[in-house]
Scaffold this motif. Structure first.
Motif, mmCIF file in Angstrom:
data_model
loop_
_atom_site.group_PDB
_atom_site.id
_atom_site.type_symbol
_atom_site.label_atom_id
_atom_site.label_comp_id
_atom_site.label_asym_id
_atom_site.label_seq_id
_atom_site.Cartn_x
_atom_site.Cartn_y
_atom_site.Cartn_z
ATOM 1 N N MET A 23 -12.956 -4.378 -7.955
ATOM 2 C CA MET A 23 -12.758 -4.233 -9.401
ATOM 3 C C MET A 23 -14.050 -4.543 -10.161
ATOM 4 N N LYS A 146 -6.617 -2.884 7.581
ATOM 5 C CA LYS A 146 -7.572 -1.802 7.321
ATOM 6 C C LYS A 146 -8.987 -2.347 7.199
ATOM 7 N N PHE A 147 -9.118 -3.495 6.540
ATOM 8 C CA PHE A 147 -10.437 -4.008 6.162
ATOM 9 C C PHE A 147 -11.053 -4.982 7.153
ATOM 10 N N ILE B 19 -6.362 0.392 -7.911
ATOM 11 C CA ILE B 19 -6.389 -0.642 -6.867
ATOM 12 C C ILE B 19 -5.998 -0.021 -5.524
ATOM 13 N N LYS B 22 -8.791 2.119 -4.182
ATOM 14 C CA LYS B 22 -9.891 1.302 -3.657
ATOM 15 C C LYS B 22 -9.500 0.600 -2.357
ATOM 16 N N MET B 23 -8.206 0.458 -2.127
ATOM 17 C CA MET B 23 -7.735 -0.134 -0.870
ATOM 18 C C MET B 23 -7.621 0.942 0.224
ATOM 19 N N GLY B 24 -8.042 2.156 -0.086
ATOM 20 C CA GLY B 24 -8.111 3.183 0.942
ATOM 21 C C GLY B 24 -6.920 4.126 0.996
#
Lengths: 195, 195
Positions: A23, A146-147, B19, B22-24
């Motif tokens: 963000m 995922k991350f 959001i 951005k989290m894919g």
């Protein structure tokens, strides 16, 4: 904008940190220590593995002592952990942060600030507080997987949440922390996936 | 992963969409219409301005009728809006979405799913539900202002939330919607900033 994330090295607090970064903020990851045991080291390593600034916030041992009083009296950790978390947030809000965040999520029962406590904190301290209350554990697991790369570790040492120092203090007082906190495994973030 | 965001074109639902992106994820932005008035057009334009796929979900007028029954009886919109929102989510959960999101935030009182309703939805329908419950309006304004260009518009027409068709139906029945819904301005997202 000065943004602080209360950080344990776990998936929840790592996820709120990443959301804030995406963000457009540059959050500082904060681990609290009460001077009982160097439990901040895993959180420090996790923060470094994700490229965030890490800050060790040393708070008065008295807070942990009071929390442990409650835990020993209740023979159950929830009230004591909740007390400690709220004291930590209160202390953190005295610093110059515009936003204070933690990784508490929808299905956490403690620690948890009520909506009234959040409103009161935001109004009194001119700070914004955010957490992961909009997300359940399934979605957090999904996104965290995922991350992040994880390491599974026993909850009693290689971890940086309040529990580690609480256990130390309980044992120091001659009680058995393993009877109050059943041993469990926790995942610690050790870096990004696919980078 | 099939992700749906209930989308009005406002800052809250635009933020949860960003959001998720951005989290894919690649969320589809969904606006619901009950066949009373083409209130979906502003949301469609907002979704396009942000580069998201837009889906118009046409639901049975009966849902809106029942919601308006409640609003007229109460002479107050909250219960009716809450009813409509929950029916919409129930309907949406019959489609093949893995995640259903909306822009309800910490300080919204309605519409709002309780934790029990969320748990029940997730268990019965094998879906994950998320919202902005972890964020207050100040933080949402702050982040939305970083990302989005806005247009301020009167709430009675150039807008895509449930209120527009509710007003139409109330007026159609010979009541005065302006006495139940005070006129107010709403911001609609019309694109990204700094891109």
């Amino acid at each position: 904008m000065n943004v602080a994330v209360l950080y344990s090295g776990g998936k929840d607090s790592s996820l709120i940190a990443i959301i804030l970064k995406k963000m457009g903020f540059n959050p500082k990851l904060i681990n609290v220590n009460f001077g009982i045991f160097k439990s901040y080291l895993p959180a420090m390593r996790s923060a470094e593995s994700l490229g965030f600034d890490f800050i060790l916030l040393e708070l008065d041992r008295e807070i942990l002592e009071k929390g442990v009083d409650m835990i020993v009296k209740d023979n159950f950790p929830n009230n004591g952990i909740d007390y400690i978390h709220k004291e930590v947030i209160k202390n953190l809000s005295d610093f110059e942060y515009d936003i204070i965040a933690d990784g508490t999520r929808r299905d956490d029962r403690v620690p948890k600030l009520t909506k009234n406590e959040i409103r009161s904190l935001e109004d009194r301290k001119n700070v914004q507080y955010i957490n992961l209350d909009g997300f359940g554990y399934k979605t957090i697991d999904l996104i965290a997987n995922k991350f992040f790369e994880f390491k599974k570790e026993k909850s009693n040492r290689e971890n940086s949440d309040y529990e580690v120092e609480i256990r130390y203090l309980i044992d120091e007082r001659g009680f058995k922390s393993c009877e109050i906190f059943p041993e469990h495994y926790q995942t610690r973030v050790v870096g990004f996936k696919n980078r």
